[in-house]
Design a protein around this motif. Structure first.
Motif, PDB file in Angstrom:
ATOM      1  N   LEU A  28      -6.399   1.702   1.296  1.00 58.64           N
ATOM      2  CA  LEU A  28      -7.338   0.836   0.585  1.00 58.64           C
ATOM      3  C   LEU A  28      -8.713   0.839   1.234  1.00 58.64           C
ATOM      4  N   ALA A  29      -8.768   1.213   2.503  1.00 59.71           N
ATOM      5  CA  ALA A  29     -10.065   1.344   3.184  1.00 59.71           C
ATOM      6  C   ALA A  29     -10.490   2.795   3.291  1.00 59.71           C
ATOM      7  N   VAL A  30      -9.526   3.690   3.510  1.00 60.27           N
ATOM      8  CA  VAL A  30      -9.843   5.095   3.782  1.00 60.27           C
ATOM      9  C   VAL A  30     -10.312   5.827   2.527  1.00 60.27           C
ATOM     10  N   VAL A  31      -9.574   5.688   1.421  1.00 64.20           N
ATOM     11  CA  VAL A  31      -9.911   6.431   0.199  1.00 64.20           C
ATOM     12  C   VAL A  31     -11.282   6.023  -0.348  1.00 64.20           C
ATOM     13  N   PRO A  32     -11.604   4.707  -0.473  1.00 67.29           N
ATOM     14  CA  PRO A  32     -12.954   4.346  -0.917  1.00 67.29           C
ATOM     15  C   PRO A  32     -14.046   4.835   0.034  1.00 67.29           C
ATOM     16  N   ALA A  56       2.182   0.358   5.745  1.00 67.11           N
ATOM     17  CA  ALA A  56       1.001   0.412   6.612  1.00 67.11           C
ATOM     18  C   ALA A  56       0.057   1.524   6.164  1.00 67.11           C
ATOM     19  N   ARG A  57       0.612   2.703   5.834  1.00 64.29           N
ATOM     20  CA  ARG A  57      -0.237   3.816   5.391  1.00 64.29           C
ATOM     21  C   ARG A  57      -0.877   3.490   4.047  1.00 64.29           C
ATOM     22  N   SER A 109      -3.231  12.972   1.688  1.00 66.23           N
ATOM     23  CA  SER A 109      -2.716  12.633   3.020  1.00 66.23           C
ATOM     24  C   SER A 109      -2.425  11.146   3.159  1.00 66.23           C
ATOM     25  N   SER A 110      -3.090  10.318   2.342  1.00 63.85           N
ATOM     26  CA  SER A 110      -2.876   8.872   2.443  1.00 63.85           C
ATOM     27  C   SER A 110      -1.735   8.381   1.558  1.00 63.85           C
ATOM     28  N   ALA A 134      -0.798  -3.509  -2.022  1.00 70.01           N
ATOM     29  CA  ALA A 134      -1.739  -3.289  -3.121  1.00 70.01           C
ATOM     30  C   ALA A 134      -2.202  -4.608  -3.711  1.00 70.01           C
ATOM     31  N   VAL A 135      -1.259  -5.513  -3.955  1.00 73.88           N
ATOM     32  CA  VAL A 135      -1.621  -6.817  -4.509  1.00 73.88           C
ATOM     33  C   VAL A 135      -2.511  -7.571  -3.526  1.00 73.88           C
ATOM     34  N   GLY A 136      -2.175  -7.469  -2.249  1.00 70.22           N
ATOM     35  CA  GLY A 136      -2.996  -8.130  -1.234  1.00 70.22           C
ATOM     36  C   GLY A 136      -4.410  -7.591  -1.201  1.00 70.22           C
ATOM     37  N   GLY A 137      -4.535  -6.265  -1.301  1.00 72.40           N
ATOM     38  CA  GLY A 137      -5.869  -5.662  -1.331  1.00 72.40           C
ATOM     39  C   GLY A 137      -6.667  -6.101  -2.538  1.00 72.40           C
ATOM     40  N   GLY A 138      -5.998  -6.166  -3.697  1.00 72.65           N
ATOM     41  CA  GLY A 138      -6.680  -6.624  -4.903  1.00 72.65           C
ATOM     42  C   GLY A 138      -7.134  -8.065  -4.782  1.00 72.65           C
ATOM     43  N   LEU A 139      -6.274  -8.918  -4.200  1.00 71.74           N
ATOM     44  CA  LEU A 139      -6.647 -10.317  -4.019  1.00 71.74           C
ATOM     45  C   LEU A 139      -7.834 -10.456  -3.064  1.00 71.74           C
TER      46      LEU A 139
END
Length: 538
Positions: free
Chosen positions: A129-133, A123-124, A114-115, A201-206
């Motif tokens: 990056l917060a929902v799946v973990p 945005a989804r 769903s994500s 994705a890159v922002g989340g990794g950083l």
């Protein structure tokens, strides 16, 4: 025109992956891959991408129901691979258990789908990056309940050798490390599969990297508070008739060799004494002689039938402290038993497991409370120890409770003699590193047959390992620590944060559904007078 062989194989692989059976096999294999991040392979770096093949598969499922099935199958593969060393004991019943426990990953499969299915918006993708973990962490929380097998194989535990991850554990326990690993896996999945969301994705990794770096710099190191000399006695594998007596004799021999080494405490492994010391005063007397000869207490583990103060009679596993005059009266009865190994959950329903493997023929009895023991005598300077037995070292809350109760040194007495030559001894020993880092207290992991190890208050190893082929003793100069880690102070706050994320997701989706008109109740558009006057030409 001939198609190259490599291209033919690729085409066949794609067709197989598109078939439901092919996808099912791929899901099981993808889930099993994750086990490579844990000991004995201990490919800690692989943990950060281990879930990517599984997530890439699930996001391409044709429906949410199919994604849930592939989540379940991947969970089955992970549980079998993580616990494959139980096959000689449980046989086919391990697959049955893995299939049941794997159902916990079905909602996570749907959550990934769903994500990230289709072409998610930036945005989804960022929200994933917060929902799946957070969804994965709920699985780890659920299966950490002892009745479901306990927290063996939490993803964060794969980072037991990584200093920055251990520092994170002192802040939020193994839960926070799991969240970090899952966030990186999700970011890599987005980076590979969703080109328009690669910035997110890159922002989340950083953010993960910067957060870990900040924590590394900001969190204080445990403050050293003296040292203590601890000896581990590991008798090695002893099989056959009279093994309990011969194991005791071998441990006794190894302990005598420690004389003159200025030791504060000697630790024997789990089930090192096979009889109740009240029923066998001869064994108690032999232990007292050892204590007098060394000038130190001996912590043994008694695996025997006895009657408790309430009148119940059964088999207990008990950590018992023995001094120069015999048992001191300080003892701890194991509270959390190994499902199927030491008791059978719902024996009336699942008791048939004893007929297909080595499941417990009789349920052992449990202790009722944790115990902190203070070593008497001036040499030990009142050192307070917190004993755990066997897989209790897998439970973060138990070592946290002992630390809050004043333990200065955590001790796990263990035996993995049934699983020699498998990954189990290394996996078990690695857990002590996480518990030491979380609690800010050194931890001793003493076993009958290896792997035995000692970890300092930050989770780094002290001295060498005692391997599974060793019958020996070793003395460790263990640095003690004072102060309180943030995990000991605030507990499992990452779990509550993950719950808040999922609650916010449910609220947002509920609000969106509420705003959307129900089918069949759509309001027809209102026509203006001009629109009503203009009729289409037929």
């Amino acid at each position: 025109m001939r198609i190259p062989v490599g291209r033919t194989a690729w085409v066949r692989a794609r067709k197989l992956a598109a078939h439901p059976r092919g996808r099912a096999v791929a899901a099981v294999a993808a889930g099993a891959l994750v086990a490579l991040a844990f000991p004995e392979p201990s490919l800690w770096w692989f943990a950060y991408v281990a879930l990517v093949p599984w997530m890439l598969l699930v996001r391409t499922a044709p429906t949410g129901r199919r994604a849930a099935v592939e989540g379940w199958l991947g969970g089955l593969g992970f549980m079998v691979a993580m616990h494959h060393w139980l096959i000689p004991s449980l046989h086919v019943f391990l697959v049955v258990l893995a299939a049941l426990l794997g159902l916990m990953w079905a909602p996570w499969g749907w959550l990934v789908w769903s994500s990230l299915s289709g072409t998610p918006s930036p945005a989804r993708a960022a929200a994933s990056l917060a929902v799946v973990p957070s969804g994965w962490l709920m699985i780890e929380l659920a299966r950490s309940w002892q009745g479901l097998g306990g927290p063996w194989g939490l993803l964060g535990a794969s980072q037991w050798e990584v200093a920055p991850a251990l520092r994170l554990a002192s802040l939020g326990g193994v839960w926070l490390v799991s969240l970090l690993v899952l966030t990186v896996n999700t970011a890599v999945t987005v980076l590979v599969a969703v080109p328009r969301a690669r910035t997110a994705a890159v922002g989340g990794g950083l953010v993960c990297v910067l957060t870990t770096t900040a924590v590394w710099i900001w969190l204080p190191q445990p403050e050293q508070a003296g040292r203590s000399r601890i000896a581990i006695v590991q008798p090695g594998v002893v099989d056959g008739m009279g093994s309990a007596e011969r194991r005791f004799a071998r441990s006794e021999e190894l302990t005598r060799e420690l004389a003159g080494q200025d030791i504060d405490l000697v630790v024997w492994g789990e089930s090192s004494v096979g009889a109740d010391l009240r029923e066998r005063p001869d064994l108690a007397a032999r232990l007292a002689v050892l204590s007098r000869s060394l000038g130190a207490e001996v912590l043994v583990n008694v695996d025997a039938r006895r009657e408790d103060p309430s009148g119940r009679t059964g088999i207990y596993k008990s950590s018992v402290l023995v001094g120069p005059q015999g048992p001191t009266g300080d003892s701890y009865d194991k509270m959390r038993l190994v499902p199927f190994g030491e008791y059978i959950p719902a024996r009336g329903l699942l008791g048939w497991a004893t007929s297909v493997g080595k499941a417990a023929g009789e349920d052992r009895l449990r202790g009722s409370r944790p115990v902190v023991m203070a070593l008497p005598g001036e040499k030990a300077d009142g050192l307070r120890i917190g004993p755990l037995v066997c897989f209790e070292s897998a439970f973060p809350d138990m070592s946290r409770r002992l630390t809050r109760d004043g333990a200065q040194l955590l001790i796990a007495q263990s035996s993995t003699s049934s699983f020699q030559g498998s990954w189990a001894p290394e996996q078990h020993a690695s857990l002590a590193a996480l518990r030491a880092a979380e609690s800010g207290r050194p931890m001793v992991h003493a076993t009958l047959t290896g792997v035995s190890a000692v970890y300092g208050a930050g989770g780094t190893r002290v001295g060498g390992l005692l391997s599974t082929d060793s019958s020996t003793s070793a003395v460790y100069d263990v640095p003690l620590a004072r102060g309180t880690t943030l995990y000991v102070r605030f507990g499992d706050w990452p779990v509550y944060a993950a719950l808040a994320v999922l609650a916010a997701l449910c609220a947002a989706r509920g609000a969106r559904s509420f705003r959307r008109p129900a089918p069949g109740l759509a309001v027809p558009p209102v026509r203006t007078a001009h629109e009503s006057a203009v009729r289409p030409v037929r």
